[in-house]
Write a protein that holds these residues in place. Structure first.
Motif, PDB file in Angstrom:
ATOM      1  N   GLU A  36       0.831  -1.209   0.000  1.00 17.44           N
ATOM      2  CA  GLU A  36       0.000   0.000   0.000  1.00 17.44           C
ATOM      3  C   GLU A  36       0.863   1.256   0.000  1.00 17.44           C
ATOM      4  OE1 GLU A  36      -2.464  -0.378   3.393  1.00 17.44           O
ATOM      5  OE2 GLU A  36      -3.699  -2.007   2.586  1.00 17.44           O
ATOM      6  N   LYS A  37       1.957   1.225   0.802  1.00 16.88           N
ATOM      7  CA  LYS A  37       2.839   2.389   0.850  1.00 16.88           C
ATOM      8  C   LYS A  37       3.536   2.614  -0.488  1.00 16.88           C
ATOM      9  CE  LYS A  37       3.722   2.418   5.823  1.00 16.88           C
ATOM     10  NZ  LYS A  37       4.730   2.354   6.900  1.00 16.88           N
ATOM     11  N   ILE A  38       3.953   1.500  -1.126  1.00 14.57           N
ATOM     12  CA  ILE A  38       4.579   1.631  -2.450  1.00 14.57           C
ATOM     13  C   ILE A  38       3.590   2.196  -3.450  1.00 14.57           C
ATOM     14  CG2 ILE A  38       5.506   0.308  -4.389  1.00 14.57           C
ATOM     15  CD1 ILE A  38       6.790  -1.574  -2.326  1.00 14.57           C
ATOM     16  N   GLN A  39       2.345   1.731  -3.372  1.00 17.55           N
ATOM     17  CA  GLN A  39       1.312   2.254  -4.265  1.00 17.55           C
ATOM     18  C   GLN A  39       1.074   3.731  -4.008  1.00 17.55           C
ATOM     19  OE1 GLN A  39      -0.286   0.658  -6.819  1.00 17.55           O
ATOM     20  NE2 GLN A  39      -1.095   2.684  -7.289  1.00 17.55           N
ATOM     21  N   SER A  40       1.051   4.089  -2.679  1.00 15.35           N
ATOM     22  CA  SER A  40       0.876   5.492  -2.312  1.00 15.35           C
ATOM     23  C   SER A  40       2.026   6.341  -2.830  1.00 15.35           C
ATOM     24  CB  SER A  40       0.770   5.614  -0.790  1.00 15.35           C
ATOM     25  OG  SER A  40       0.681   6.962  -0.398  1.00 15.35           O
ATOM     26  N   LEU A  41       3.264   5.780  -2.732  1.00  8.74           N
ATOM     27  CA  LEU A  41       4.435   6.498  -3.245  1.00  8.74           C
ATOM     28  C   LEU A  41       4.340   6.676  -4.753  1.00  8.74           C
ATOM     29  CD1 LEU A  41       7.211   7.716  -2.714  1.00  8.74           C
ATOM     30  CD2 LEU A  41       8.195   5.432  -2.964  1.00  8.74           C
ATOM     31  N   ASP A  42       3.913   5.616  -5.449  1.00 12.56           N
ATOM     32  CA  ASP A  42       3.742   5.721  -6.904  1.00 12.56           C
ATOM     33  C   ASP A  42       2.713   6.802  -7.246  1.00 12.56           C
ATOM     34  OD1 ASP A  42       5.562   3.733  -7.320  1.00 12.56           O
ATOM     35  OD2 ASP A  42       4.080   2.137  -7.505  1.00 12.56           O
ATOM     36  N   ASP A  43       1.601   6.805  -6.485  1.00 14.92           N
ATOM     37  CA  ASP A  43       0.576   7.825  -6.712  1.00 14.92           C
ATOM     38  C   ASP A  43       1.148   9.216  -6.441  1.00 14.92           C
ATOM     39  OD1 ASP A  43      -1.144   5.769  -7.274  1.00 14.92           O
ATOM     40  OD2 ASP A  43      -2.097   5.757  -5.308  1.00 14.92           O
ATOM     41  N   GLY A  44       1.945   9.311  -5.344  1.00 12.47           N
ATOM     42  CA  GLY A  44       2.547  10.599  -5.011  1.00 12.47           C
ATOM     43  C   GLY A  44       3.499  11.082  -6.082  1.00 12.47           C
ATOM     44  N   GLN A  45       4.276  10.140  -6.656  1.00 11.92           N
ATOM     45  CA  GLN A  45       5.186  10.510  -7.738  1.00 11.92           C
ATOM     46  C   GLN A  45       4.414  11.004  -8.949  1.00 11.92           C
ATOM     47  OE1 GLN A  45       7.406   6.824  -8.054  1.00 11.92           O
ATOM     48  NE2 GLN A  45       9.199   7.733  -7.084  1.00 11.92           N
ATOM     49  N   GLY A  46       3.272  10.363  -9.189  1.00 12.24           N
ATOM     50  CA  GLY A  46       2.428  10.812 -10.301  1.00 12.24           C
ATOM     51  C   GLY A  46       1.935  12.233 -10.087  1.00 12.24           C
ATOM     52  N   VAL A  47       1.486  12.502  -8.853  1.00 12.93           N
ATOM     53  CA  VAL A  47       1.003  13.851  -8.519  1.00 12.93           C
ATOM     54  C   VAL A  47       2.149  14.857  -8.615  1.00 12.93           C
ATOM     55  CG1 VAL A  47       0.074  15.288  -6.685  1.00 12.93           C
ATOM     56  CG2 VAL A  47      -0.863  13.011  -7.061  1.00 12.93           C
TER      57      VAL A  47
END
Length: 294
Positions: free
Chosen positions: A78-89
């Motif tokens: 979940e944290k990796i997914q959140s980080l990926d989402d954050g990188q996208g943002v």
């Protein structure tokens, strides 16, 4: 296994029942030894049971740890997914900022004037020809002109007063005609007839430091209005002046328009080489010829 051991012991007792007393004593000793072995065996079985119980408990703890690890992997995912989402943002924000910067444009240093460095940016020197003058290393301490910036299209111009790079006053103007370079604005085509008012509405930004000195006769910061370029009058010229200062008539030889890039006794419509009474910065003064200071 215990039933098997009892059965064997019983047979041994029957076989020795008919023997002598001495033999009976040996039998008792043998039985005692067997009992001792059985006791040790029971103890061993108890220890083995405890170890099996401990192993079961260890397996349970291991199972809990494996479950915890699985849960941790889920949280990590979940944290990796959140980080990926954050990188996208973050990527979107960077792209948005780049677009804003592209729209806002970039400031570049085109010229620096030092009235005390021995070089004189009069009316004829550099402005029209746009050749490199000075060096990048001394761009803020001596006279400097960047040929590359001089031919770059510009929508705005900032005039900044500084003391060796420390700014104490700035005015920013927006050109009436966007997209023209300084080479075009100060070139031969615009020198004749010259006398262009190139901005309107005054400065779009102005700032003066509280500790700024000698503002009273500053040719840029003591005068209001818009920028006047290539102000030719009789045999004199001023490259940059402000409209609320004194702008001499086209045929008036009064040496009384003051600003940046000044010269007297030249042909301001065509001259880009000769210089007679050049002065790169002239203080504001109402002093018709011959009373003016350079």
């Amino acid at each position: 296994m215990m039933k098997f051991l009892i059965f064997v012991t019983f047979l041994v007792g029957v076989l020795y029942a008919a023997k002598s007393k001495k033999s009976k004593d040996g039998t008792k000793q043998l039985l005692q030894a067997i009992k001792n072995e059985l006791s040790e065996l029971k103890k061993g079985q108890g220890v083995l049971g405890e170890k099996i119980q401990s192993l079961d408990e260890g397996q349970e703890v291991l199972g809990e740890k494996i479950q915890s690890l699985d849960d941790g992997q889920g949280v990590l995912g979940e944290k990796i997914q959140s980080l990926d989402d954050g990188q996208g943002v973050l990527g979107e924000k960077i792209q948005s900022l780049e677009k804003k910067l592209e729209k806002a444009g970039t400031w570049r240093l085109g010229m620096n004037i030092n009235p005390a460095d021995g070089h004189i940016f009069g009316y004829t020197v550099g402005w029209a020809t746009g050749i490199d003058i000075g060096s990048d290393d001394e761009a803020l301490t001596k006279d400097y002109l960047s040929a590359k910036v001089w031919v770059t299209p510009a929508n705005c111009i900032a005039i900044v007063r500084h003391q060796r790079g420390v700014v104490d006053a700035v005015k920013v103007f927006k050109f009436k005609v966007p997209g023209e370079s300084l080479s075009t604005r100060f070139g031969l085509k615009n020198m004749n007839p010259g006398r262009q008012i190139v901005t309107q509405g005054g400065p779009i930004q102005e700032s003066v430091a509280d500790d700024a000195d000698n503002l009273g006769d500053d040719p840029i910061f003591s005068v209001g209005g818009d920028l006047a370029f290539n102000w030719t009058y009789s045999n004199n010229g001023c490259r940059i002046a402000l409209t609320e200062g004194h702008l001499s008539g086209a045929d008036v030889n009064d040496d009384n328009t003051h600003g940046l890039g000044n010269d007297f006794g030249i042909n301001p419509l065509t001259d880009t080489i000769n210089s007679v009474w050049a002065h790169d910065i002239s203080n504001i003064q109402d002093c018709p010829m011959p009373a003016c200071k350079t």
